[in-house]
Enzyme design. Structure first.
Site, PDB file in Angstrom:
ATOM      1  N   CYS A  11      -4.811  -2.946  -6.523  1.00 17.54           N
ATOM      2  CA  CYS A  11      -3.577  -3.035  -7.302  1.00 17.54           C
ATOM      3  C   CYS A  11      -2.424  -3.539  -6.434  1.00 17.54           C
ATOM      4  CB  CYS A  11      -3.232  -1.687  -7.905  1.00 17.54           C
ATOM      5  SG  CYS A  11      -3.200  -0.390  -6.668  1.00 17.54           S
ATOM      6  N   GLY A  62       6.287   6.434  -7.146  1.00 17.33           N
ATOM      7  CA  GLY A  62       7.551   7.173  -7.160  1.00 17.33           C
ATOM      8  C   GLY A  62       8.299   7.137  -8.482  1.00 17.33           C
ATOM      9  N   GLY A  88       8.243   4.124 -10.661  1.00 13.68           N
ATOM     10  CA  GLY A  88       6.984   3.911 -11.387  1.00 13.68           C
ATOM     11  C   GLY A  88       6.500   5.167 -12.080  1.00 13.68           C
TER      12      GLY A  88
END
Ligand code: PLP
Lengths: 426, 516
Positions: B258, B429, B432
Site C-alpha cells: 500500500c 493516524g 487517515g
C-alpha cells in the site's frame, strides 16, 4: 413476583413451600438445613443464578452434564435445528439420526461395535448388565464398594446400601461388592467363574474420585479376561474428555468389553445415554433386537445433540483447552493446599476431574457451604464427605478459572470457622 | 440439475461451526498468553528467534504459495518480503525491551510492561504471509497471543504458515495456542470475533470497510487506512536515479504494497529528463489514446477493476488492449488532472503510475495534497530532491505521516529502504482515521503500569536493584494428556507421576499425623 409465563411464584419462599408440598419434602429440606438455599433460576455458560439473582460459578456440572456449560449456544442451536425437522422418533425403526450418532460414537472407541441407546445413565447401565448376562449366561454382577451406577433395578443393586435397602432392592446373592483398589478381593469374587460382569467407574465419582492405583484397572481387566467375566467401564462421569481423553478407559490403556456414557452426552439440553459394546457382547442385537425397548431411549433429538457433542469434543481447540484448565487447577490448587494444609489435605486429579480432600469427616460439606456463600457451587461426595467434587468444565476460560481460585481463597476462613463450630457444617 | 441441487441441500441447519471454533480459539489464546506473559526476556527472544527462523526457512515456499493462491504479486519479491519480516524485523527490535520493568530513579517512577493479551490480526490478500509473519513477530515480541483472520483469497497459505510458526514457537518452549489461524474466514465471522470481549486489540489491515468495522467493533483497534502515495520529482534530483527507484518500487511485487507510488508529479522543466530515465528503467509511457483504453479497462464505471491488483504491467497492457514490449515493468499514464475527476490518480495496487506535471513546486505540492484529499490521507508520500527546504515544505504541507526521500516508496515507507520501522501496518493516524500515525511495532501491543512515587523530596523511592521482576521465566508446558494405551512410557511421564507424588505426599501426611 416471579412470572415465568406458564406459572408464577410470589417469592422464593413460596416456591420452597410448594416444592415441599408437592414435589420432594426431603430433598428440599435437606438443602435448607445444609445452609444452601439454592433455587437455580437463569443459567448461562458456567454460571448459575439463584432466584435471588445471586450468581454462582458451577463446578458441580451435575457430574459433567454441563461439561460445555449451561445452554451452550452451539448445542442449543443444534437442538432447535433438530426440532424443526425431527421429534423423538419411533424407537422401533432404524433412523438417520440414530444410525449416524451410533457410528460417530462407535468410531471414538477402538474395539467397539454397537451403540445401544437409553435416556439416562442408569438405563445404559441396565443395558450393559443385561447384555453381560446374555453374553455370559451368568447372573452375578461384581461392583466396588461405594461405586455408583444409578438407581434403576439392576444398577441400584450394584451400588451403596443406602439406595437399595430402602426400596428392598438389594440382592446380595447376585450382586457382590469388593473394595476399590483391592485386586485380591476382586480375584476372590471372580474365581468361581460365575460372574457375568465387573462394573466399575473408571474413577469413582460419588466416592469422591479416589484414584485407581497404578495398574489396578488393568489388573481388573486381566482378571475379568481370565475368569470369563465382562469388564464394564462406567464412563458417565469420566467420559467425554473429562480425563483429558475422550474416554477415561483410554487414558488407562484399557480395552473394556462395554462402556456406558450419559450425562454430558446430551449436552445438558436433551437426555440421552449409551451403552457401547464389542461385537462379542452384542449378540442379542442379532437374536432379538427388540429385547430391550425404551420409548425415549435414543430419541432422535438426543442423537442429533449427541452427535454434535462428540463433534465439539473432537476439535483440537477443545482438547487443548481441557489441558490448560487441568494444568491451571493442578498448579493453583497445589499452591492453595500448601497455604491451607491444616484443613486442605489432598488433591485427586485426572484431567478436569478433581476431588479435594479436607481433614474432617464432613469437611467437604463445610467447604461446599463456604464456597456457596462465596459464589461457587461445588458439591461434596455423597459417599465420602471428606471429599469435595471439583468439576471444572472443558470450555472454561482463564478469567473464570482465576475467579474460582480467588473465590475459593476467600472462602477458606469461613471453612475453618464452620469446621470449628460445634454444630459443624450441616 | 437445479432440482438435484435442491435435494442435496441440508435438511437441518447446522450451527455455524466456524464461529464456535473461532471462539474456542480465542479462549485457547487466553490460556496461552496467560503463561507466555510471564516469560522473561531471554525466553521471549528465544521463542521469537525460533519463529523468525522457521519463517525465514519457509519464505520461498509461502511466496510461491501466496502467488499461486491469490494470483497476485511476484514470487521473488514476496520471498524477499517474507524474509524481511523474519530476522531483520526481530533485529530491528532487538534492543526494544518490552519485558523488563524500567526503573527511573530520577523521576521516582517504575514502569511495568503489560501485554495486551489476545490480538486479533487481519491479513490482506495482497501481502498475506509477509503480514502474517510480521504480526506474529510483533505479538511474540510483546508477549501477546495472536489469532489470524486471513483474507479468504489467501486462507490456505496463511493457515499453513500460522501452523508452522506455532509449531516453531511450541518447540522453543512457548505454550500451545499462541499463534492460531481461523480456517474458514468470512466477513460475518470476522465481525463477530472483532466484537468479542475476549479480544484485547484488533490489528486491522485490509480494505477500508474492514478497517472501519474494526473501529466500530467496540474493541480497541489499530487499523490503517488505504494508501495512494504521490511522488514528487524535483528538478534538483538526479533524474535517472529517481526514475530507476520509482520504477523499481512500482514493479516490486507488482505494486501490492500500500506504500507504492500512485501518482508521479514533476515540473514541466524536468519532464523530458525524467521521461528518458523512466523509459530506460523499463517503463512504458502511454500515448493519449492508450491512456483512454487503460482507464476504461482499469476503472470501468469509475471503480477499480480488482482483477488488476498485483498483476504485471504486461498482463494489464494485454487486458487493456495495449501493445507493449515484453520487458515492460511499469505503465505510466500521463494525466492532465489529478483528484476526483481522474480515476487513474486513485489507489491502483498494480504497476500503473499516473503522471501529472505542474508549473511550480508549490503547484506540485498542491496537487499531491489534492490526491491525498481523495484517498490515502495519513499514509505515505515520496519526494526526490536535493533541496532540504523543499523536502521540509512538501512534508509540512501534506496530510501524511511519512515522506520518503530519495528512495523507492514501496519499500521505503514500509521501513525496508529507510530507517523507518519495518512494517506491514503503516499507521495512517488521525488524517487517515486511525489511532496510530507511525509504523506499527510491538510497542503498540503493550501498555505500561506506572508506579509513581510522591514527588516531594522527603519521600524516598527505595532501592529497586534487588527487587524481583514479575515473571517466572519460561513456564513448563502444560502437562500432556494421559497418553493412549499405545504409549505407556509417555503415560508414566504424564499425570500418573503426579498422582504417585500425591499419594506419597498423602502417605507422609498421614504418617506425621499419626505421630502427633
Ligand atoms: C458414574 C455414574 N453412573 C451412572 C449414573 C446414573 O445416571 P442417571 O442419573 O442419568 O441415571 C450416574 C449419575 O450420577 C453416575 O455418576
Amino acid at each position: 413476583m416471579f412470572n415465568y409465563g406458564f406459572f408464577n411464584f410470589d417469592s422464593k419462599a413460596e416456591l420452597l413451600d410448594k416444592a415441599i408440598e408437592y414435589w420432594n419434602p426431603g430433598k428440599t429440606k435437606f438443602w435448607q438445613d445444609a445452609g444452601i438455599d439454592l433455587v437455580i433460576d437463569r443459567r448461562e455458560g458456567y454460571f448459575l443464578y439463584d432466584m435471588s439473582g445471586r450468581r454462582l460459578i458451577d463446578l458441580h456440572l451435575n457430574g459433567g452434564t454441563y461439561n460445555f456449560g449451561h445452554r451452550n449456544p452451539e448445542l442449543v442451536a443444534t437442538l432447535k435445528s433438530a426440532l424443526d425437522y425431527f421429534d423423538m422418533g419411533n424407537h422401533w425403526f432404524p433412523s438417520v439420526a440414530r444410525a449416524a450418532f451410533a457410528e460417530k460414537l462407535v468410531k471414538t472407541a477402538p474395539g467397539m461395535k454397537y451403540a445401544i441407546f437409553g435416556a439416562g445413565g442408569a438405563e445404559a447401565v441396565e443395558i450393559a448388565l443385561k447384555t453381560a448376562r446374555y453374553a455370559t449366561k451368568r447372573r452375578k454382577i461384581v461392583s466396588i464398594i461405594k461405586g455408583y451406577h444409578g438407581h434403576s433395578g439392576l444398577s441400584v443393586a450394584t451400588g451403596d446400601d443406602r439406595f437399595s435397602k430402602i426400596f428392598l432392592a438389594d440382592r446380595p446373592e447376585e450382586f457382590v461388592q469388593v473394595p476399590f483398589n483391592d485386586i485380591d478381593a476382586l480375584e476372590r469374587a471372580l474365581r468361581g467363574r460365575d460372574v457375568a460382569a465387573f462394573i466399575i467407574e473408571t474413577i469413582p465419582a460419588t466416592y469422591g474420585f479416589p484414584m485407581p492405583n497404578d495398574g489396578y484397572l488393568k489388573a481388573c481387566q486381566e482378571l475379568c479376561r481370565r475368569y470369563g467375566t465382562l469388564y464394564i467401564a462406567d464412563e458417565v462421569q469420566t467420559g467425554l474428555m473429562r480425563t483429558g481423553m475422550m474416554w477415561g478407559w483410554q487414558s488407562y490403556g484399557l480395552e473394556p468389553d462395554m462402556f456406558v456414557t450419559g450425562k454430558g452426552l446430551g449436552g445438558g439440553i436433551y437426555p440421552i445415554s449409551a451403552c457401547v459394546v464389542t461385537e462379542k457382547c452384542g449378540g442379542w442385537l442379532h437374536e432379538d433386537g427388540a429385547a430391550h425397548i425404551s420409548t425415549s431411549g435414543g430419541s432422535e433429538l438426543g442423537c442429533v445433540v449427541g452427535h454434535q457433542v462428540i463433534d465439539i469434543l473432537q476439535r483440537p481447540e477443545v482438547i487443548s483447552n481441557v489441558h490448560f484448565v487441568a494444568d491451571f487447577f493442578h498448579r493453583s490448587l497445589n499452591q492453595m493446599m500448601a497455604a491451607h494444609s491444616d484443613v486442605f489435605v489432598g488433591i485427586r486429579q485426572r484431567g478436569v476431574i478433581l476431588g479435594l480432600e479436607f481433614d474432617h469427616p464432613e469437611g467437604a460439606v463445610a467447604v461446599s457451604r463456604a464456597l456457596y456463600e462465596n459464589g461457587v457451587w461445588a458439591i461434596f461426595s455423597s459417599l465420602d464427605k471428606r471429599v469435595l467434587q471439583f468439576k471444572p468444565g472443558v470450555l472454561l476460560d482463564v478469567a473464570t478459572c482465576q475467579e474460582i481460585v480467588d473465590r475459593m481463597e476467600a472462602a477458606m476462613p469461613r471453612v475453618r470457622a464452620l469446621l470449628r463450630s460445634p454444630r459443624r457444617a450441616a | 440439475m437445479q432440482m438435484q441441487l435442491h435435494e442435496d441441500a441440508p435438511r437441518l441447519v447446522v450451527p455455524d461451526r466456524a464461529e464456535a471454533t473461532a471462539r474456542m480459539k480465542i479462549d485457547r489464546a487466553g490460556w496461552a498468553v496467560r503463561s507466555y506473559a510471564r516469560f522473561d526476556r531471554a525466553a521471549v527472544m528465544r521463542v521469537t528467534r525460533a519463529v523468525a527462523e522457521a519463517a525465514h526457512k519457509a519464505a520461498q515456499e509461502y511466496a510461491e504459495w501466496a502467488v499461486r493462491e491469490t494470483g497476485m504479486g511476484v514470487v521473488e519479491h514476496k520471498r524477499l518480503k517474507n524474509e524481511l519480516s523474519a530476522h531483520p524485523l526481530v533485529d530491528f527490535y532487538e534492543n526494544t525491551d518490552l519485558v523488563n520493568p524500567r526503573v527511573d530513579a530520577g523521576r521516582k517512577m517504575v514502569e511495568i510492561p503489560k501485554p495486551a493479551g489476545v490480538v486479533l490480526a487481519l491479513t490482506p490478500a495482497t501481502n498475506p504471509v509477509s503480514t502474517l509473519y510480521y504480526k506474529a513477530i510483533l505479538a511474540l515480541l510483546s508477549r501477546n497471543a495472536v489469532i489470524f483472520s486471513p483474507h479468504p483469497l489467501a486462507r490456505a497459505c496463511c493457515a499453513h504458515a500460522a501452523a508452522r510458526l506455532e509449531a516453531a514457537a511450541v518447540a522453543a518452549g512457548a505454550p500451545a495456542g499462541l499463534i492460531q489461524c481461523i480456517e474458514e474466514p468470512s466477513v460475518p465471522l470476522v465481525q463477530a470475533l472483532m466484537a468479542s470481549p475476549k479480544v484485547q486489540v484488533i490489528l486491522a489491515t485490509g480494505g477500508g470497510p474492514m478497517v472501519r468495522a474494526a473501529y466500530s467493533s467496540g474493541n480497541p483497534a489499530i487499523g490503517v487506512g488505504p494508501g495512494n502515495a504521490p511522488v514528487y520529482v524535483d528538478p534538483t534530483a538526479d533524474q535517472t536515479l529517481a526514475a530507476q527507484r520509482i520504477v523499481d518500487s512500482k514493479a516490486f511485487d507488482n505494486s501490492v504494497l500500500c506504500t507504492n507510488e500512485s501518482v508521479l508529479i514533476s515540473l514541466a522543466e524536468n519532464a523530458n529528463r525524467l521521461e528518458r530515465g523512466l523509459r530506460a528503467a523499463g517503463a512504458h509511457i502511454l500515448s493519449e489514446p492508450e491512456v483512454g483504453k487503460l482507464r476504461a479497462w482499469l476503472f470501468p464505471h469509475g471503480h477499480l477493476n480488482t482483477a488488476a491488483v498485483g498483476k504485471s504491467a504486461v498482463w494489464i497492457a494485454q487486458q487493456a488492449g495495449l501493445r507493449v514490449v515484453p520487458s515492460t515493468r511499469v505503465l505510466i499514464a500521463p494525466v492532465a488532472q489529478v483528484g476526483l475527476d481522474e480515476p487513474l490518480t486513485r489507489e491502483k495496487l498494480c504497476p500503473v503510475l499516473a503522471w501529472a506535471t505542474a508549473e511550480t513546486f508549490e503547484r506540485a505540492t498542491g496537487m499531491a495534497q489534492m490526491i491525498l484529499r481523495m484517498t490515502g490521507a495519513g499514509h505515505s508520500a515520496a519526494i526526490h530532491c536535493e533541496d532540504p527546504q523543499k523536502a521540509m515544505d512538501f512534508a509540512a504541507a501534506l496530510s501524511v505521516y511519512r515522506v520518503v526521500v530519495n528512495a523507492p516508496c514501496s519499500q521505503g515507507a514500509a521501513g525496508f529502504a529507510t530507517h523507518l520501522a519495518p512494517s506491514f501496518m503503516i499507521g495512517t493516524g488521525y488524517f487517515g482515521r486511525s489511532s496510530v500515525g507511525e509504523n506499527i511495532g510491538p510497542q503498540h501491543l503493550v501498555h505500561w503500569t506506572r508506579l509513581a512515587w510522591n514527588s516531594d523530596a522527603s519521600v524516598q523511592m527505595g532501592d529497586f536493584g534487588a527487587v524481583r521482576a514479575p515473571f517466572e521465566g519460561q513456564a513448563p508446558a502444560p502437562r500432556p494428556a494421559p497418553a493412549p494405551a499405545a504409549a505407556p512410557l509417555a503415560e508414566a511421564g504424564g499425570m500418573d507421576r503426579d498422582m504417585l507424588r500425591q499419594l506419597i505426599l498423602q502417605e507422609l501426611r498421614e504418617l506425621t499425623r499419626g505421630q502427633s
